[in-house]
Every structure is written in structure tokens, then in C-alpha cells.
Design an enzyme around this catalytic site. Structure first.
Site, mmCIF file in Angstrom:
data_model
loop_
_atom_site.group_PDB
_atom_site.id
_atom_site.type_symbol
_atom_site.label_atom_id
_atom_site.label_comp_id
_atom_site.label_asym_id
_atom_site.label_seq_id
_atom_site.Cartn_x
_atom_site.Cartn_y
_atom_site.Cartn_z
ATOM 1 N N GLU A 151 0.822 -1.211 0.000
ATOM 2 C CA GLU A 151 0.000 0.000 0.000
ATOM 3 C C GLU A 151 0.862 1.270 0.000
ATOM 4 O O GLU A 151 0.837 2.072 0.934
ATOM 5 C CB GLU A 151 -0.964 -0.013 1.188
ATOM 6 C CG GLU A 151 -1.938 -1.162 1.138
ATOM 7 C CD GLU A 151 -2.945 -1.161 2.270
ATOM 8 O OE1 GLU A 151 -4.013 -1.777 2.127
ATOM 9 O OE2 GLU A 151 -2.668 -0.539 3.330
ATOM 10 N N GLU A 313 -6.291 -7.782 -0.762
ATOM 11 C CA GLU A 313 -6.956 -7.765 0.539
ATOM 12 C C GLU A 313 -8.446 -7.544 0.303
ATOM 13 O O GLU A 313 -8.850 -6.475 -0.151
ATOM 14 C CB GLU A 313 -6.405 -6.655 1.442
ATOM 15 C CG GLU A 313 -4.928 -6.800 1.782
ATOM 16 C CD GLU A 313 -4.435 -5.676 2.700
ATOM 17 O OE1 GLU A 313 -5.276 -4.944 3.270
ATOM 18 O OE2 GLU A 313 -3.208 -5.522 2.832
#
Length: 685
Positions: A151, A313
Site C-alpha cells: 500500500e 486484501e
């Protein structure tokens, strides 16, 4: 050519953190994963301390043992490079690697993403850990791919460490060559900001009024994107050199990164982290909000980078950090609904976050499939059902792609410029939300696409309709491309504040809407920002469709003037000092049409336009779908699978006008087809 993940069937995975659990749990975990048809695990993206507990001392045995056991159970592994969370010894020994706030105060160890990408020392240490990690695991039979970092720019997408200021100057010297060029681009003659030495140039710093030079601020965001991509590149290059046989990706769309450029340059495909419940806690005062269904817009954006992608995710439980507002537990069926939301929009590898909820740390309330007690629960059973369904339909659906005839167009420069500029940024947020919402409720599949320097006409002509609502920054070259799109038969929609800035963010000395004024056949005679005591004008619709009484032109009101005789006035202002003046125009150019609206779009205006142009759902001829249900279609040559997702907590009914086969259970459905709350229906066309 967009880059897609290549999967032979839909696959389920899960994020797994063996470092959080005693070893006696691992084998039972892997056994249960296989029973649930989970075949992929993601490991190690936060494990730098385990790999390098002391500077220069490496130990890769822990995860080698984990991977050996995973291999025994037929599980495949994605390894994440651990550069988002450096060890305490690193930040303590080398504080120059830390990021700083706008005042230059360093962020300290204890969170994540507290480093900066410009630090030569941090880059050196990241190169070393990645090189050693790749060498340690590249030949392991369970490895299928690499995730770079985790991320990028999550939590932190602004960088003000000393090394960032230095790197910014170097970046500017490459971009502009001379200070004269930089001063011109930044308009530094204003307020005597002219630079005479490169050492005088800094990223944004604290100042009176907290309003930086807007042209500097735009370049700052461009710089952050480039330095972030270069940080990812140093890792991608190492992996490509040492392990050319496994794919490379990274996950998440966060601030100040041109993810399209990064994907093109570095990745085999893009990956996304999908948490639809975020959309339910950020609704504000939106009437009839899309809620978790709004997450489809973010997934649509990912498709523009990789038509088939990985969700690294996928939300599998309630979320929330210790110090932040939490989210409620997904209701029965919602995890399955959100999983198929991802699949509809192009996901072929779906990885849940996480296998078991952490019992400690910042994310101990960010729940996974299993609870702390590690006993069966309804989330486990729901994921098990999805696993069974993937086993049944996975080979049919994998590789098929979402198709749309309508696109909402965006670009990075206008998005970044609009963060600071309140005269166009909020308008775009309003318009994109309104268009996407009403297209969803009318079951009109929509793409989110990004205008880039490499965009050509063929990238646009696949769409019958394009909405590019508030492109303040507009070049003559872009205008020419858009004119070609319209002339060959496209329908194009603009909104207020289009075309008044150049790429440096300066306002043009030409009539608005600047480069597209001739295309639209109009000019803007007058305008007002709608704020404070300034009220939006009401609208009088002049087309064949209808507009609810009292509908107003929100956000900004431009008073338009038709410059060409073939401009048709579709709506006028019905109040304020510009009553009777044009608000919405339409012009035929070649085989297509261009529309210009002197305000931000809201839902009633979008609905009236959709009625006017007669856009119909691709399934309208053989199916009536309630508004609570999202409709989308994945195609491949002769195959087409219609996904119907019920976001309502109530049963709804789909009316079909001919029999269809339900892909998930093989039954033939006809006439009235009930859908349970949060139900999923996939029909083979």
C-alpha cells in the site's frame, strides 16, 4: 495494452501472518484453508525484523519453514517485500530515513510508512533486504509471485524530510532545466517569489495563510508520484534480475501516485485492496447513497490498469484500528456479496484479509475470517461457500472481462490540482458521484478511465458516451483528441470550469471553456461560485424529458452564450440575475454530440439527461432489474455472464423475459426470480 493477471480459474487466497501465531496452529490452519478451497496465501510484507533482526545479519529460515509446510498442503505463496515497516534498529541508527511533517518535525518509529522514499540510506537498505530475500526464496516451489512493499502512500502521501527537498530540486532541474523556466511555470513574479538559486527552492513549508503557491503544489504531487514509482522500481528491477520467472505486482490505490504509469513501467498487473464498508462510513449528507455499492467505482478504476486483477486484501470482517472509528460486522451474506462485487469487476485472484484476527497491535479490531478463539463462525462458513462456488464456476469465469459502453474520464493532473483548488476540485467529486450513482441505479455498466499522454482515439471510441465533467487543465492537443472522438460518433459531456487552465495550472487568457470552446460552440459570459450567501439558480428544462420542479444548478453557475447557430439550449437558469440564460447546451459535431453544463451535475440533472439521450441497460430487452441490484457483464468471445448483486437487506425480485441458466446452482430461472438479501445471481447469456 493493459496488463492482466493470468489465471486458469478463479482462485481464493488469504493473508496469513505465521509470525503472530504459535507454530502448533500452522498445520491446522493450512488444512482448514484447503477444505475451504483457499489455495494461495500472502506472507511476509511486514516481517523485516524477522529477516534482518540486526543490521547485516539475515535469517530466512522462519518463512522457509512456513513455505515448506504450505507446500505440503498444496498452497501457493505470494511474498511481500517488507519495506513498509522498517525495524527499530534501522530508524534508530539512521534517523535520516524518517519522513517529516510540513514543519520538518520527524515522524518516529511505532507506526508504518514513517520513512521517506528519497533517503539514499533507506534505498540502500531496502535494496539489500529485497536482494537477499529474493535470493533466499526464488526457487521455492510454492512461490508464485512478489508484492512490492504494501500500500504505497497509504497513511502518508506527503513528504517533507530534508532528503525530499534535495530530491525535489533535482527533479525540478530535470523538468525545467533552468530557474527562468521554473519561475515562469510557477508564476513566481507574483508576490515577489522569484528564485535566483536552486537552494532557495523547497517543497511546501509552513506559511502565513497555509496556502502554498498552487503551481508549486501541483508539481509537488507530480514529484511525489515520480519518487514513489522510482522507489518501487528499485525493488522491481531487483526481482526482475534475480527472479524473472515469477510475476511482480503491488497493491492499493492511494494518494499522489500515477498507478497507471507504475503498472505500465514495473508490474505484470495491478492489485487492489477492497474494503467496501469504507463507503458506508463516509456517506456525509448524500441522499439515497450507494453505500457499499459505491466501492464498484473504485474497482472500475482498477480495471483501467488491469482488466483482470488481483484483490490482495478483500474485507472479511468488521474493521477499525484502536484509535479510529470501527465498522460494524458484515451482515450474513455481505462477505459473499462483496467478494462477487470484486469478481464482477475483474478480480480473478481474491485474497481475504486476514485468516485470523490479530490478538495484539493496532489492527486487533481489524477482523479476519476467524475470530480470536479460532472456532467455527458464520464468516468461516460463508467463505467456505464461496470456495465451493469458485471451484464450480472458476474455469468458466476466469479471463472474461467486464464490458461497458459508458465511461467517466479522469486524469491525474486535474485530480491533484483539485485537491488544493476549491474552484474545481469539489465540483468533480460532486459530478462523478452523481453520474456513477444514477448509472448504477439504471443498470448501465460504466468504466472509470484515465486520460494519459499515451491515450489515443482508439482508447476512447470503444465507448458510446464519455463524461469528462470538470477538466480545468486542458490542452489544445487534448481538445483535438476529444473533437475526433465526438466527430466519429461519440457523445461527450463537460461541466463547469472546463478548459481554463494550462498544464502549469495558470489560467488561460482566452474565453472559457478555453481549448474546447470551439468544439462546444459556446463561451462563458459570466460565472459565480455557489457558496455562503450565493444561492444556486433553479433550472428550466427545455428538452423532451422532465426535470423535477425546484431542481437547482449546484456548485458553480456559468452563464453560457451560444457562439454557433447549431448550438441547442437544453436548459436555462430559472432564477437569479441570470434568469433565462443558457445553463446546458448540446451541439452536433460530425456523427456525435458534445454537451456542456455550466454547473456541477446532480442526480436530477443526470436523470433528465439519461432520459433525453435514451440510454438503456444492455439487459433491458430481456430482464427487469430492481434498482437495489447492481448489474454487470463479464464477456469473452461467445461467453457472457450477467452478474446481479443485491445490496439490499430485503428480498427483491428480478423479472426475466426468457429462461436463463443460473451459473452458481445450474437451475433454469424464468419469469420471477427472487433474490435473497445480499444475494448473488450469475446468469449465463
Amino acid at each position: 495494452m493493459a496488463k492482466s493477471i493470468q489465471m486458469d480459474k478463479l482462485r481464493l487466497g488469504v493473508c496469513y501472518y505465521p509470525e503472530h501465531w504459535p507454530e502448533e496452529l500452522w498445520e491446522d490452519d493450512f488444512r482448514r484453508m484447503k477444505e475451504m478451497n483457499i489455495s494461495v496465501i500472502r506472507l511476509a510484507e511486514f516481517a523485516w525484523t524477522i529477516f534482518e533482526p540486526q543490521e547485516g545479519h539475515f535469517d530466512f529460515s522462519f518463512f522457509e519453514h512456513v513455505m515448506d509446510l504450505a507446500h505440503q498442503y498444496g498452497l501457493k505463496v505470494i511474498l511481500g517485500t517488507p519495506t513498509a515497516t522498517p525495524p527499530a534498529w534501522l530508524t534508530h541508527t539512521y534517523p535520516e530515513v524518517l519522513n517529516a511533517n510540513v514543519d520538518g518535525v520527524l515522524y518516529r518509529h511505532g507506526m508504518r510508512r514513517h520513512t521517506n522514499y528519497s533517503s539514499p540510506k533507506y534505498r540502500e537498505l531496502c535494496e539489500r533486504i529485497v536482494s537477499n530475500m529474493v535470493k533466499a526464496y526464488r526457487h521455492h516451489p510454492t512461490l508464485i509471485g512478489w508484492q512490492i512493499d504494501n500500500e504505497l502512500n497509504c497513511q502518508m502521501d506527503l513528504f517533507y524530510a530534508e532528503t525530499d527537498h534535495i530530491a525535489f530540486r533535482e527533479w525540478l532541474q530535470v523538468r525545467y532545466g533552468t530557474l527562468d523556466n521554473l519561475n515562469k511555470a510557477w508564476g513566481t513574479v507574483f508576490w515577489s517569489q522569484t528564485y535566483t538559486e536552486w537552494e532557495q527552492v523547497y517543497l511546501t513549508r509552513t506559511m502565513v495563510g497555509a496556502s502554498p503557491n498552487p503551481h508549486l503544489a501541483l508539481d509537488e504531487r507530480r514529484f511525489i508520484s515520480d519518487i514513489t514509482i522510482s522507489f518501487a522500481k528499485l525493488q522491481a528491477d531487483i526481482i526482475r534480475e534475480l527472479d524473472p520467472h515469477h510475476w511482480v505486482t503491488t497493491n492499493g490505490t492511494f494518494g499522489h501516485i500515477d498507478n497507471h504509469e507504475m503498472t505500465d513501467q514495473l508490474l505484470d498487473f495491478f492489485s487492489y485492496d477492497s474494503y467496501p464498508q469504507f463507503a458506508t462510513v463516509r456517506v456525509g449528507d448524500d441522499e439515497n447513497p450507494l453505500n457499499d455499492r459505491a466501492w464498484s467505482m473504485k474497482l472500475s478504476n482498477v480495471r483501467s490498469m488491469s482488466p483482470n486483477f488481483c484483490v490482495m486484501e478483500q474485507q472479511s470482517g468488521p474493521g477499525g484500528w484502536v484509535d479510529s472509528k470501527g465498522m460494524g460486522t458484515p451482515r450474513p451474506g455481505q462477505i459473499r456479496l462483496w467478494s462477487y462485487q470484486s469478481v464482477l469487476h475483474g478480480t480473478d485472484l481474491l485474497v481475504y484479509f486476514r485468516w485470523r484476527t490479530a490478538t495484539m497491535g493496532t489492527e486487533m479490531y481489524w477482523h479476519g475470517i476467524n475470530d480470536y478463539a479460532n472456532e467455527p463462525n458464520r464468516r468461516v462458513r460463508e467463505v467456505g461457500q464461496i470456495g465451493e462456488e469458485f471451484a464450480q464456476i472458476g474455469e468458466l469465469v476466469a479471463g472474461t472481462t467486464y464490458q461497458a459502453e459508458i465511461a467517466i474520464l479522469q486524469d491525474y493532473d486535474n485530480s491533484w490540482d483539485g485537491e488544493l483548488d476549491q474552484w474545481h476540485g469539489p465540483l468533480n467529486n460532486q459530478s462523478v458521484r452523481s453520474w456513477y450513482k444514477q448509472l448504477q441505479y439504471r443498470h448501465l455498466p460504466t468504466d472509470m478511465i484515465t486520460l494519459r499522454p499515451t491515450t489515443v482515439l482508439e482508447d476512447l471510441t470503444k465507448y458510446k458516451t464519455i463524461v469528462y465533467p470538470h477538466a480545468a487543465i486542458m490542452t489544445d492537443e487534448t481538445a483535438a483528441l476529444l473533437q475526433e472522438y465526438v466527430a466519429q460518433g461519440g457523445m461527450l459531456f463537460f461541466g463547469a470550469r472546463t478548459g481554463y487552465k494550462n498544464p502549469s495550472g495558470h489560467c488561460y487568457m482566452r474565453p472559457f471553456p478555453g481549448a474546447v470552446a470551439e468544439l462546444c460552440g459556446i463561451k462563458v459570459d459570466d460565472f459565480t461560485l455557489i457558496k455562503g450567501t450565493v444561492k444556486p439558480a433553479e433550472l428550466n428544462w427545455r428538452g423532451s424529458s422532465s426535470l423535477p420542479s425546484g431542481t437547482t444548478a449546484v456548485g458553480f453557475n456559468e452563464i453560457l452564450h451560444a457562439e454557433q447557430a447549431d448550438v441547442v439550449i437544453m436548459a436555462e437558469y430559472a432564477s437569479e440575475y441570470y434568469k433565462g440564460k443558457p445553463a446546458l447546451t448540446r451541439r452536433t459535431v460530425g456523427k456525435g454530440q458534445v454537451w456542456y453544463y455550466g454547473a456541477a451535475y446532480n442526480e436530477p440533472v443526470v436523470d433528465a439527461i439519461l432520459d433525453e439521450i435514451g440510454l438503456k441497460s444492455p439487459v433491458a430487452a430481456y430482464m427487469d432489474v430492481p434498482s437495489e441490484v447492481e448489474l454487470g457483464i463479464r464477456y469473452a468471445q461467445e461467453k457472457a455472464y450477467m452478474f446481479l448483486l443485491n445490496y439490499s437487506d430485503k428480498q427483491v425480485t428480478v423479472h426475466v423475459k426468457r429462461p436463463f441458466v443460473s451459473l452458481l446452482d445450474g437451475r433454469v430461472v424464468d419469469k420471477e426470480v427472487p433474490m435473497d438479501p445480499y444475494g448473488v445471481l450469475i446468469l449465463e447469456k
